[in-house]
Design a protein around this motif. Structure first.
Motif, PDB file in Angstrom:
ATOM      1  N   THR A   1       0.832  -1.198   0.000  1.00 27.23           N
ATOM      2  CA  THR A   1       0.000   0.000   0.000  1.00 27.23           C
ATOM      3  C   THR A   1       0.870   1.252   0.000  1.00 27.23           C
ATOM      4  OG1 THR A   1      -1.650   1.266   1.250  1.00 27.23           O
ATOM      5  CG2 THR A   1      -0.163  -0.104   2.540  1.00 27.23           C
ATOM      6  N   SER A   2       0.348   2.300  -0.616  1.00 33.13           N
ATOM      7  CA  SER A   2       1.051   3.579  -0.576  1.00 33.13           C
ATOM      8  C   SER A   2       0.924   4.253   0.781  1.00 33.13           C
ATOM      9  CB  SER A   2       0.491   4.515  -1.656  1.00 33.13           C
ATOM     10  OG  SER A   2      -0.855   4.855  -1.373  1.00 33.13           O
ATOM     11  N   ASN A   3      -0.038   3.822   1.603  1.00 32.94           N
ATOM     12  CA  ASN A   3      -0.298   4.481   2.874  1.00 32.94           C
ATOM     13  C   ASN A   3       0.654   3.977   3.956  1.00 32.94           C
ATOM     14  OD1 ASN A   3      -1.728   4.722   5.640  1.00 32.94           O
ATOM     15  ND2 ASN A   3      -2.906   6.089   4.324  1.00 32.94           N
ATOM     16  N   CYS A   4       1.456   4.876   4.487  1.00 34.50           N
ATOM     17  CA  CYS A   4       2.484   4.480   5.449  1.00 34.50           C
ATOM     18  C   CYS A   4       1.890   3.941   6.744  1.00 34.50           C
ATOM     19  CB  CYS A   4       3.388   5.668   5.771  1.00 34.50           C
ATOM     20  SG  CYS A   4       4.317   6.301   4.375  1.00 34.50           S
ATOM     21  N   LEU A   5       0.846   4.590   7.256  1.00 35.59           N
ATOM     22  CA  LEU A   5       0.257   4.149   8.518  1.00 35.59           C
ATOM     23  C   LEU A   5      -0.327   2.756   8.393  1.00 35.59           C
ATOM     24  CD1 LEU A   5      -0.506   4.833  11.438  1.00 35.59           C
ATOM     25  CD2 LEU A   5      -2.632   5.856  10.560  1.00 35.59           C
ATOM     26  N   ILE A   6      -1.029   2.490   7.299  1.00 31.94           N
ATOM     27  CA  ILE A   6      -1.610   1.166   7.093  1.00 31.94           C
ATOM     28  C   ILE A   6      -0.517   0.134   6.845  1.00 31.94           C
ATOM     29  CG2 ILE A   6      -3.117  -0.204   5.599  1.00 31.94           C
ATOM     30  CD1 ILE A   6      -4.834   2.302   5.238  1.00 31.94           C
ATOM     31  N   ALA A   7       0.529   0.517   6.118  1.00 30.02           N
ATOM     32  CA  ALA A   7       1.653  -0.410   5.896  1.00 30.02           C
ATOM     33  C   ALA A   7       2.273  -0.818   7.223  1.00 30.02           C
ATOM     34  CB  ALA A   7       2.696   0.241   4.994  1.00 30.02           C
ATOM     35  N   MET A   8       2.469   0.148   8.112  1.00 35.39           N
ATOM     36  CA  MET A   8       3.033  -0.150   9.422  1.00 35.39           C
ATOM     37  C   MET A   8       2.074  -1.020  10.237  1.00 35.39           C
ATOM     38  SD  MET A   8       4.232   2.479  12.482  1.00 35.39           S
ATOM     39  CE  MET A   8       2.539   2.831  12.982  1.00 35.39           C
ATOM     40  N   LYS A   9       0.809  -0.645  10.251  1.00 34.51           N
ATOM     41  CA  LYS A   9      -0.198  -1.338  11.060  1.00 34.51           C
ATOM     42  C   LYS A   9      -0.409  -2.768  10.585  1.00 34.51           C
ATOM     43  CE  LYS A   9      -5.067  -0.767  12.416  1.00 34.51           C
ATOM     44  NZ  LYS A   9      -6.273   0.105  12.251  1.00 34.51           N
ATOM     45  N   ARG A  10      -0.401  -2.980   9.274  1.00 29.37           N
ATOM     46  CA  ARG A  10      -0.687  -4.306   8.722  1.00 29.37           C
ATOM     47  C   ARG A  10       0.571  -5.089   8.353  1.00 29.37           C
ATOM     48  NH1 ARG A  10      -5.343  -4.987  10.928  1.00 29.37           N
ATOM     49  NH2 ARG A  10      -6.684  -3.168  10.616  1.00 29.37           N
ATOM     50  N   ASP A  11       1.741  -4.515   8.625  1.00 23.61           N
ATOM     51  CA  ASP A  11       3.027  -5.169   8.377  1.00 23.61           C
ATOM     52  C   ASP A  11       3.158  -5.624   6.922  1.00 23.61           C
ATOM     53  OD1 ASP A  11       5.561  -6.102   9.002  1.00 23.61           O
ATOM     54  OD2 ASP A  11       4.850  -8.084   9.611  1.00 23.61           O
ATOM     55  N   ILE A  12       2.930  -4.663   6.007  1.00 23.82           N
ATOM     56  CA  ILE A  12       3.087  -4.932   4.587  1.00 23.82           C
ATOM     57  C   ILE A  12       3.988  -3.860   3.977  1.00 23.82           C
ATOM     58  CG2 ILE A  12       0.921  -6.168   4.290  1.00 23.82           C
ATOM     59  CD1 ILE A  12      -0.389  -3.615   3.384  1.00 23.82           C
TER      60      ILE A  12
END
Length: 430
Positions: free
Chosen positions: A221-232
């Motif tokens: 994902t381009s979204n940093c917060l979601i990438a961090m939260k979902r470990d992707i």
């Protein structure tokens, strides 16, 4: 999993923040910000909200007090310790410590600068002015706030069961799209939907659905917060903002003609040869590649973001062949106005000729078309762009003249300098 309908129904709290974090933004904004922090930190820029869909009268939908409250909340945010640790210590694109200590120290102490807001002709005029590295970080939060407040305004009078049905229908629609995408062998697709999403919770749900439904075909994902939260993986490189500002700073036509290539020279130095994706359409893809220095042909690939995507990919393939490169080893990222039908068509046309990837945006994270009366939740085209740099106007030509922006006389000058002739206009929907 969050009950989205209940959360939407309960938006009568004192404030339910739209933007919860400074890293609730696109990854490319942080990558570009570090480059700008190093190369052009004292450039003064103005960013402005631009609603291309004039029929959506935002100032008549969104309460000004609520908008100011959300924007003021964004200004109160600072980088949290866990977020800083993630940015400092994580591996991005195979590289550890992507973000330098001096940039991180600056970012950890950042508060976003002031904004200017007023109403005019049923629209909001929202502008940000100041040093480039600071002001640029307003773009994604500003868009996210406007888009989600618009969604809330449309949904505010719906009852809980109506909302449950609405989101069930949206979930079903997305899952049907995912099932179709499963039929594409070797698919590579990422979420690019932050900037014009229905809302943060919905984008997070969409990402989880893509994870479960597509497995390894979903690249991040381009979204940093979601990438961090979902470990992707956090996905992104650079955007039109860089050549637009570099070009505005050019003092004559010769320097203007070289500005898009100077951007990539600085980018190459900044990232030690990583993240080598060309975005060629700011001033016309064909002219950009025709005049490109030879060293750009060795880069990893290109991102196509306007005009006819198939035509742009064919131009790139011819250019690589002319430069003695094997197009089958090059990556083409399609990212403009995608939905399942176009993804299927582009994959069928280019798979095996190039490495094909997709950045799926608004039609992933904001497809509520036909779900409410008057189609009031249909996605629309809202952008927040740099409109001047050191007092000089910015210009974007694009491969689609309907996406061009800037003063008419400057647009004419840029077309002359970059050799842009007749273009085919395409409707801008998202």
């Amino acid at each position: 999993m969050v009950d989205i309908a209940t959360r939407v129904h309960n938006h009568n709290w004192k404030i339910d923040p739209v933007v919860r974090s400074l890293i609730d933004t696109d990854f490319y904004k942080l990558l570009m910000c570090q480059s700008i922090f190093r190369n052009r930190p004292d450039t003064n820029v103005v960013f402005s909200l631009i609603n291309r869909t004039k029929s959506v009268r935002l100032a008549e939908l969104i309460d000004e007090g609520e908008l100011r409250e959300q924007l003021d909340h964004v200004r109160s945010l600072s980088l949290k310790r866990g977020e800083s640790t993630w940015l400092r210590g994580n591996t991005f694109y195979g590289k550890r410590q992507m973000f330098r200590p001096d940039f991180m120290e600056w970012f950890e102490n950042l508060r976003l600068p002031a904004y200017h807001l007023e109403k005019r002709d049923g629209q909001y005029e929202l502008t940000f002015e100041g040093k480039w590295p600071e002001v640029m970080l307003w773009e994604i939060p500003a868009l996210a706030v406007i888009m989600e407040l618009r969604s809330r305004a449309i949904l505010k009078d719906m009852r809980k069961f109506e909302l449950q049905v609405l989101y069930a229908r949206a979930m079903t629609r997305l899952w049907e799209k995912i099932e179709r995408l499963r039929n594409i062998p070797d698919l590579k697709i990422a979420d690019f939907g932050t900037r014009r999403r229905h809302g943060y919770l919905w984008q997070d749900w969409c990402v989880q659905a893509m994870q479960e439904g597509l497995g390894s075909a979903f690249t991040g994902t381009s979204n940093c917060l979601i990438a961090m939260k979902r470990d992707i993986e956090a996905i992104g490189t650079n955007a039109h903002e860089l050549p637009m500002v570099y070009a505005a700073l050019a003092t004559d036509d010769a320097r203007l003609a070289q500005a898009p290539y100077q951007v990539l020279a600085d980018w190459h130095e900044e990232h030690d040869g990583n993240l080598r994706i060309i975005l060629p359409d700011t001033y016309g893809t064909e002219g950009f590649l025709k005049n490109a220095p030879a060293w750009l042909a060795s880069w990893t690939g290109i991102r196509i973001d306007s005009g006819d995507p198939a035509a742009a990919a064919e131009i790139a393939i011819r250019w690589w062949k002319d430069q003695g490169e094997d197009p089958r080893e090059k990556l083409v990222i399609f990212s403009d106005g995608l939905d399942v039908e176009m993804i299927e068509r582009l994959y069928a046309q280019f798979n095996g000729r190039v490495k094909v990837s997709f950045g799926w945006g608004t039609n992933l994270t904001n497809d509520f078309r036909g779900f409410v009366p008057g189609d009031a939740l249909a996605p629309f085209s809202l952008v927040c762009k740099a409109v001047s740099a050191n007092g000089r106007p910015t210009v974007k030509l694009s491969d689609n003249p309907n996406k061009a922006m800037g003063p008419k006389d400057e647009i004419a000058r840029y077309k002359r300098v970059f050799g842009v002739g007749d273009q085919i206009a395409r409707e801008v929907q998202v």
